[in-house]
Design a protein around this motif. Structure first.
Motif, PDB file in Angstrom:
ATOM      1  N   TRP A 165       0.832  -1.195   0.000  1.00  0.00           N
ATOM      2  CA  TRP A 165       0.000   0.000   0.000  1.00  0.00           C
ATOM      3  C   TRP A 165       0.861   1.238   0.000  1.00  0.00           C
ATOM      4  N   THR A 166       0.396   2.286  -0.672  1.00  0.00           N
ATOM      5  CA  THR A 166       1.082   3.561  -0.678  1.00  0.00           C
ATOM      6  C   THR A 166       0.399   4.501   0.322  1.00  0.00           C
ATOM      7  N   GLY A 167       0.874   5.737   0.395  1.00  0.00           N
ATOM      8  CA  GLY A 167       0.291   6.676   1.346  1.00  0.00           C
ATOM      9  C   GLY A 167       0.658   8.103   0.996  1.00  0.00           C
ATOM     10  N   ILE A 168       0.034   9.032   1.690  1.00  0.00           N
ATOM     11  CA  ILE A 168       0.349  10.447   1.546  1.00  0.00           C
ATOM     12  C   ILE A 168       0.610  11.009   2.933  1.00  0.00           C
ATOM     13  N   SER A 169       1.081  12.259   2.965  1.00  0.00           N
ATOM     14  CA  SER A 169       1.337  12.939   4.229  1.00  0.00           C
ATOM     15  C   SER A 169       2.306  12.103   5.078  1.00  0.00           C
ATOM     16  N   LYS A 170       2.054  11.978   6.380  1.00  0.00           N
ATOM     17  CA  LYS A 170       2.970  11.237   7.252  1.00  0.00           C
ATOM     18  C   LYS A 170       2.951   9.745   6.990  1.00  0.00           C
ATOM     19  N   TRP A 171       1.906   9.270   6.276  1.00  0.00           N
ATOM     20  CA  TRP A 171       1.831   7.849   5.949  1.00  0.00           C
ATOM     21  C   TRP A 171       2.715   7.498   4.766  1.00  0.00           C
ATOM     22  N   LEU A 172       3.171   8.493   4.016  1.00  0.00           N
ATOM     23  CA  LEU A 172       4.058   8.205   2.893  1.00  0.00           C
ATOM     24  C   LEU A 172       5.351   7.556   3.368  1.00  0.00           C
ATOM     25  N   PRO A 173       6.112   8.147   4.291  1.00  0.00           N
ATOM     26  CA  PRO A 173       7.332   7.470   4.741  1.00  0.00           C
ATOM     27  C   PRO A 173       7.051   6.168   5.486  1.00  0.00           C
ATOM     28  N   ARG A 174       5.946   6.091   6.210  1.00  0.00           N
ATOM     29  CA  ARG A 174       5.641   4.864   6.953  1.00  0.00           C
ATOM     30  C   ARG A 174       5.378   3.708   6.007  1.00  0.00           C
ATOM     31  N   ARG A 175       4.551   3.937   4.998  1.00  0.00           N
ATOM     32  CA  ARG A 175       4.256   2.880   4.035  1.00  0.00           C
ATOM     33  C   ARG A 175       5.502   2.530   3.223  1.00  0.00           C
ATOM     34  N   LEU A 176       6.282   3.528   2.864  1.00  0.00           N
ATOM     35  CA  LEU A 176       7.490   3.300   2.076  1.00  0.00           C
ATOM     36  C   LEU A 176       8.484   2.435   2.832  1.00  0.00           C
ATOM     37  N   LEU A 177       8.770   2.781   4.069  1.00  0.00           N
ATOM     38  CA  LEU A 177       9.746   2.028   4.855  1.00  0.00           C
ATOM     39  C   LEU A 177       9.258   0.625   5.167  1.00  0.00           C
ATOM     40  N   SER A 178       7.950   0.472   5.290  1.00  0.00           N
ATOM     41  CA  SER A 178       7.389  -0.858   5.508  1.00  0.00           C
ATOM     42  C   SER A 178       7.554  -1.728   4.267  1.00  0.00           C
ATOM     43  N   ALA A 179       7.390  -1.135   3.087  1.00  0.00           N
ATOM     44  CA  ALA A 179       7.479  -1.893   1.836  1.00  0.00           C
ATOM     45  C   ALA A 179       8.913  -2.230   1.467  1.00  0.00           C
ATOM     46  N   ASP A 180       9.834  -1.284   1.678  1.00  0.00           N
ATOM     47  CA  ASP A 180      11.231  -1.493   1.282  1.00  0.00           C
ATOM     48  C   ASP A 180      12.127  -0.685   2.219  1.00  0.00           C
ATOM     49  N   PRO A 181      12.520  -1.256   3.363  1.00  0.00           N
ATOM     50  CA  PRO A 181      13.287  -0.490   4.354  1.00  0.00           C
ATOM     51  C   PRO A 181      14.575   0.112   3.798  1.00  0.00           C
ATOM     52  N   GLU A 182      15.313  -0.636   2.974  1.00  0.00           N
ATOM     53  CA  GLU A 182      16.619  -0.160   2.509  1.00  0.00           C
ATOM     54  C   GLU A 182      16.496   0.926   1.448  1.00  0.00           C
ATOM     55  N   LEU A 183      15.808   0.616   0.366  1.00  0.00           N
ATOM     56  CA  LEU A 183      15.678   1.607  -0.703  1.00  0.00           C
ATOM     57  C   LEU A 183      14.748   2.735  -0.289  1.00  0.00           C
ATOM     58  N   GLY A 184      13.758   2.430   0.541  1.00  0.00           N
ATOM     59  CA  GLY A 184      12.886   3.480   1.051  1.00  0.00           C
ATOM     60  C   GLY A 184      13.661   4.507   1.852  1.00  0.00           C
ATOM     61  N   LYS A 185      14.557   4.025   2.716  1.00  0.00           N
ATOM     62  CA  LYS A 185      15.377   4.953   3.504  1.00  0.00           C
ATOM     63  C   LYS A 185      16.305   5.764   2.605  1.00  0.00           C
ATOM     64  N   ALA A 186      16.820   5.141   1.549  1.00  0.00           N
ATOM     65  CA  ALA A 186      17.687   5.874   0.624  1.00  0.00           C
ATOM     66  C   ALA A 186      16.925   7.017  -0.043  1.00  0.00           C
ATOM     67  N   LEU A 187      15.675   6.761  -0.427  1.00  0.00           N
ATOM     68  CA  LEU A 187      14.856   7.822  -1.023  1.00  0.00           C
ATOM     69  C   LEU A 187      14.601   8.951  -0.028  1.00  0.00           C
ATOM     70  N   LEU A 188      14.251   8.593   1.181  1.00  0.00           N
ATOM     71  CA  LEU A 188      13.955   9.614   2.195  1.00  0.00           C
ATOM     72  C   LEU A 188      15.202  10.392   2.586  1.00  0.00           C
ATOM     73  N   ASP A 189      16.330   9.694   2.717  1.00  0.00           N
ATOM     74  CA  ASP A 189      17.584  10.395   3.024  1.00  0.00           C
ATOM     75  C   ASP A 189      17.966  11.331   1.883  1.00  0.00           C
ATOM     76  N   GLY A 190      17.739  10.883   0.650  1.00  0.00           N
ATOM     77  CA  GLY A 190      18.046  11.734  -0.494  1.00  0.00           C
ATOM     78  C   GLY A 190      17.165  12.963  -0.538  1.00  0.00           C
ATOM     79  N   HIS A 191      15.892  12.781  -0.255  1.00  0.00           N
ATOM     80  CA  HIS A 191      14.970  13.920  -0.220  1.00  0.00           C
ATOM     81  C   HIS A 191      15.388  14.903   0.874  1.00  0.00           C
ATOM     82  N   GLN A 192      15.800  14.379   2.013  1.00  0.00           N
ATOM     83  CA  GLN A 192      16.231  15.241   3.110  1.00  0.00           C
ATOM     84  C   GLN A 192      17.499  16.007   2.742  1.00  0.00           C
ATOM     85  N   ALA A 193      18.393  15.366   2.005  1.00  0.00           N
ATOM     86  CA  ALA A 193      19.631  16.043   1.587  1.00  0.00           C
ATOM     87  C   ALA A 193      19.333  17.217   0.654  1.00  0.00           C
TER      88      ALA A 193
END
Length: 230
Positions: A165-193
């Protein structure tokens, strides 16, 4: 609160962060209310004891249709409220029945993307990525806008790739990290950078990895029929 506003309600369930013990003092409350079929399904926002409350009001007969619509969006907002929420009142077992239905729908997972949707997603992600890498760091408005678009598109595609499942708002990172912890974190870290340092390299690398999973970049050869009308 529910019985005062909707005395004919068949039941109610508290969802979201409050039901999971993650709410803050200012978090809004998500409450799904099951109504008799003589009423009308709708969504209302009220304030109760100083807190914003979003009411998801559905008639008993409409629940299957709304669950199907919620699944089609691949977010499952209402489905998760019924699945993971905490019943507030359920005098005749209607909430329990709706929860079983929600869990059956969730167990089937979100619908798979069509071939056209996959191709459009890859094309859009490729375009956004090229635009981001071509944008100088001092063009901050454009850089930040593109980073947001890239993250949202990448999340939708990556969660779909995993059948999650996907998500928006605060559920976007939660759903992303649940689906793919490694690549999801890379996307979020990249966005933060990008947000903190105007550095798009980490996000670009992560997005390229997402594209590699989906068959690679797509520009030349992409075709989509024009759509007209509503």
């Amino acid at each position: 609160m529910v019985t005062e506003l909707h005395p004919q309600a068949l039941g109610a369930i508290l969802g979201g962060s409050a039901a999971q013990g993650r709410a803050t003092a200012t978090s809004d409350l998500d409450v799904a209310v099951l109504l008799p079929d003589s009423d009308v399904s709708r969504r209302e926002v009220i304030r109760h004891q100083g807190r914003v409350v979003e009411l998801f009001l559905n008639t008993h007969a409409d629940i299957p249709e709304f669950f199907a619509w919620d699944r089609a969006r691949r977010r499952g907002t209402l489905l998760f409220i019924y699945d993971q929420g905490r019943p507030l009142t359920d005098p005749h077992g209607h909430i329990a029945h709706a929860r079983r239905l929600a869990r059956n729908v969730l167990a089937s997972g979100p619908p798979a993307l069509s071939t056209a949707e996959w191709e459009h997603g890859r094309y859009a992600l490729t375009c956004f990525l090229d635009d981001l890498t071509d944008t100088p760091p001092d063009s901050r408005y454009e850089q930040l806008s593109l980073a947001d678009q890239l993250l949202r598109q990448a999340v939708d595609l990556l969660t779909a790739h995993h059948g999650a499942w996907t998500g928006i708002s605060k559920w976007l990172p939660r759903r992303l990290l649940s689906a793919d912890p490694e690549l999801g974190k890379a996307l979020l870290d990249g966005h933060q950078a990008v947000a903190e340092h105007a550095d798009a390299r980490l996000l670009a690398t992560a997005v390229e990895q997402v594209l590699d999973l989906l068959g690679g970049r797509l520009l030349e050869g992409y075709s989509q029929p024009w759509r007209t009308g509503p």
